[in-house]
Design a protein around this motif. Structure first.
Motif, mmCIF file in Angstrom:
data_model
loop_
_atom_site.group_PDB
_atom_site.id
_atom_site.type_symbol
_atom_site.label_atom_id
_atom_site.label_comp_id
_atom_site.label_asym_id
_atom_site.label_seq_id
_atom_site.Cartn_x
_atom_site.Cartn_y
_atom_site.Cartn_z
ATOM 1 N N VAL A 40 59.700 -61.096 -31.238
ATOM 2 C CA VAL A 40 60.573 -59.998 -30.803
ATOM 3 C C VAL A 40 61.910 -60.091 -31.536
ATOM 4 O O VAL A 40 62.576 -61.121 -31.489
ATOM 5 N N ALA A 41 62.279 -59.009 -32.229
ATOM 6 C CA ALA A 41 63.555 -58.954 -32.957
ATOM 7 C C ALA A 41 64.679 -58.554 -31.999
ATOM 8 O O ALA A 41 64.420 -57.961 -30.946
ATOM 9 N N PRO A 42 65.929 -58.854 -32.346
ATOM 10 C CA PRO A 42 67.053 -58.484 -31.484
ATOM 11 C C PRO A 42 67.137 -56.984 -31.183
ATOM 12 O O PRO A 42 67.647 -56.593 -30.144
ATOM 13 N N ASP A 43 66.614 -56.141 -32.086
ATOM 14 C CA ASP A 43 66.658 -54.694 -31.842
ATOM 15 C C ASP A 43 65.518 -54.213 -30.947
ATOM 16 O O ASP A 43 65.372 -53.033 -30.684
ATOM 17 N N GLY A 44 64.683 -55.154 -30.461
ATOM 18 C CA GLY A 44 63.604 -54.805 -29.545
ATOM 19 C C GLY A 44 62.273 -54.547 -30.215
ATOM 20 O O GLY A 44 61.252 -54.456 -29.538
ATOM 21 N N THR A 45 62.232 -54.430 -31.533
ATOM 22 C CA THR A 45 60.956 -54.253 -32.217
ATOM 23 C C THR A 45 60.239 -55.590 -32.259
ATOM 24 O O THR A 45 60.869 -56.646 -32.194
ATOM 25 N N PHE A 46 58.917 -55.536 -32.356
ATOM 26 C CA PHE A 46 58.227 -56.806 -32.481
ATOM 27 C C PHE A 46 56.908 -56.702 -33.191
ATOM 28 O O PHE A 46 56.352 -55.634 -33.391
ATOM 29 N N VAL A 47 56.455 -57.866 -33.647
ATOM 30 C CA VAL A 47 55.235 -58.011 -34.432
ATOM 31 C C VAL A 47 54.304 -58.942 -33.682
ATOM 32 O O VAL A 47 54.730 -59.990 -33.186
ATOM 33 N N GLU A 48 53.045 -58.559 -33.612
ATOM 34 C CA GLU A 48 52.039 -59.422 -33.012
ATOM 35 C C GLU A 48 51.484 -60.335 -34.091
ATOM 36 O O GLU A 48 51.205 -59.891 -35.204
ATOM 37 N N LEU A 49 51.361 -61.611 -33.771
ATOM 38 C CA LEU A 49 50.801 -62.594 -34.692
ATOM 39 C C LEU A 49 49.497 -63.086 -34.091
ATOM 40 O O LEU A 49 49.495 -63.790 -33.085
ATOM 41 N N ALA A 50 48.389 -62.686 -34.701
ATOM 42 C CA ALA A 50 47.063 -63.026 -34.182
ATOM 43 C C ALA A 50 46.503 -64.223 -34.951
ATOM 44 O O ALA A 50 46.858 -64.433 -36.111
ATOM 45 N N PRO A 51 45.626 -64.992 -34.319
ATOM 46 C CA PRO A 51 45.022 -66.114 -35.031
ATOM 47 C C PRO A 51 44.314 -65.622 -36.299
ATOM 48 O O PRO A 51 43.597 -64.628 -36.271
ATOM 49 N N GLY A 52 44.559 -66.318 -37.382
ATOM 50 C CA GLY A 52 43.950 -65.950 -38.664
ATOM 51 C C GLY A 52 43.143 -67.100 -39.221
ATOM 52 O O GLY A 52 42.736 -68.012 -38.496
ATOM 53 N N ARG A 53 42.938 -67.056 -40.534
ATOM 54 C CA ARG A 53 42.199 -68.133 -41.191
ATOM 55 C C ARG A 53 42.882 -69.464 -40.954
ATOM 56 O O ARG A 53 44.101 -69.554 -40.939
ATOM 57 N N ALA A 54 42.109 -70.483 -40.750
ATOM 58 C CA ALA A 54 42.611 -71.844 -40.528
ATOM 59 C C ALA A 54 43.539 -71.909 -39.313
ATOM 60 O O ALA A 54 44.421 -72.755 -39.245
ATOM 61 N N ASP A 55 43.342 -70.996 -38.375
ATOM 62 C CA ASP A 55 44.124 -70.971 -37.129
ATOM 63 C C ASP A 55 45.623 -70.793 -37.353
ATOM 64 O O ASP A 55 46.435 -71.158 -36.518
ATOM 65 N N VAL A 56 46.011 -70.236 -38.486
ATOM 66 C CA VAL A 56 47.416 -69.944 -38.771
ATOM 67 C C VAL A 56 47.672 -68.487 -38.369
ATOM 68 O O VAL A 56 46.943 -67.590 -38.786
ATOM 69 N N PRO A 57 48.688 -68.224 -37.523
ATOM 70 C CA PRO A 57 48.952 -66.847 -37.099
ATOM 71 C C PRO A 57 49.262 -65.922 -38.280
ATOM 72 O O PRO A 57 50.003 -66.295 -39.187
ATOM 73 N N GLU A 58 48.660 -64.737 -38.259
ATOM 74 C CA GLU A 58 48.894 -63.718 -39.275
ATOM 75 C C GLU A 58 49.419 -62.468 -38.593
ATOM 76 O O GLU A 58 48.949 -62.103 -37.518
ATOM 77 N N PRO A 59 50.411 -61.790 -39.213
ATOM 78 C CA PRO A 59 50.965 -60.581 -38.588
ATOM 79 C C PRO A 59 49.939 -59.462 -38.501
ATOM 80 O O PRO A 59 49.130 -59.277 -39.398
ATOM 81 N N VAL A 60 49.978 -58.751 -37.376
ATOM 82 C CA VAL A 60 49.122 -57.589 -37.164
ATOM 83 C C VAL A 60 50.019 -56.361 -37.271
ATOM 84 O O VAL A 60 50.993 -56.241 -36.523
ATOM 85 N N GLU A 61 49.716 -55.495 -38.216
ATOM 86 C CA GLU A 61 50.516 -54.295 -38.407
ATOM 87 C C GLU A 61 50.348 -53.356 -37.220
ATOM 88 O O GLU A 61 49.272 -53.283 -36.627
ATOM 89 N N GLY A 62 51.382 -52.630 -36.909
ATOM 90 C CA GLY A 62 51.293 -51.665 -35.829
ATOM 91 C C GLY A 62 52.637 -51.471 -35.160
ATOM 92 O O GLY A 62 53.616 -52.127 -35.496
ATOM 93 N N THR A 63 52.652 -50.581 -34.224
ATOM 94 C CA THR A 63 53.869 -50.246 -33.501
ATOM 95 C C THR A 63 53.646 -50.538 -32.026
ATOM 96 O O THR A 63 52.604 -50.222 -31.480
ATOM 97 N N TRP A 64 54.639 -51.128 -31.398
ATOM 98 C CA TRP A 64 54.588 -51.388 -29.973
ATOM 99 C C TRP A 64 55.559 -50.462 -29.265
ATOM 100 O O TRP A 64 56.644 -50.188 -29.768
ATOM 101 N N VAL A 65 55.182 -49.992 -28.092
ATOM 102 C CA VAL A 65 56.072 -49.230 -27.221
ATOM 103 C C VAL A 65 56.047 -49.954 -25.880
ATOM 104 O O VAL A 65 54.986 -50.168 -25.300
#
Length: 99
Positions: A40-65
């Motif tokens: 979660v960024a200070p401006d309220g926007t945020f990015v989801e980080l889902a489990p990826g290859r080798a169990d390293v979180p990868e960002p999931v593109e999209g918009t949250w409301v």
């Protein structure tokens, strides 16, 4: 309700009644493979980080409301929508709305 900025890990062990529970980075999580995160960024926007290859979180593109229906009419069609059930410094609870 405002979500505190920072990185929040999905504490799926604590999920209840359709509510997802998140804890801040640094929380003493029990061992789990592939834990999801929300940054979660200070401006309220945020990015989801889902489990990826080798169990390293990868960002999931999209918009949250988050929150009430206010502003939903201008949200992108593919937006993920969640209601904030609780937001404190040590615990975040979200109830995702169906797509």
């Amino acid at each position: 309700m405002t979500v505190p900025a920072g990185r929040w890990g999905h504490s799926h062990e604590e999920d209840h009644d359709g509510v997802e529970v998140y804890r801040p980075a640094g929380y003493d999580f029990p061992p789990a493979r592939g834990r999801a995160w929300i940054a979660v960024a200070p401006d309220g926007t945020f990015v989801e980080l889902a489990p990826g290859r080798a169990d390293v979180p990868e960002p999931v593109e999209g918009t949250w409301v988050l929150g009430s229906d206010a502003g939903l009419e201008s949200a992108p069609a593919d937006a993920r929508v969640a209601d904030v059930v609780h937001a404190g410094p040590d615990r975040l609870e979200l109830r995702r709305r169906p797509a």
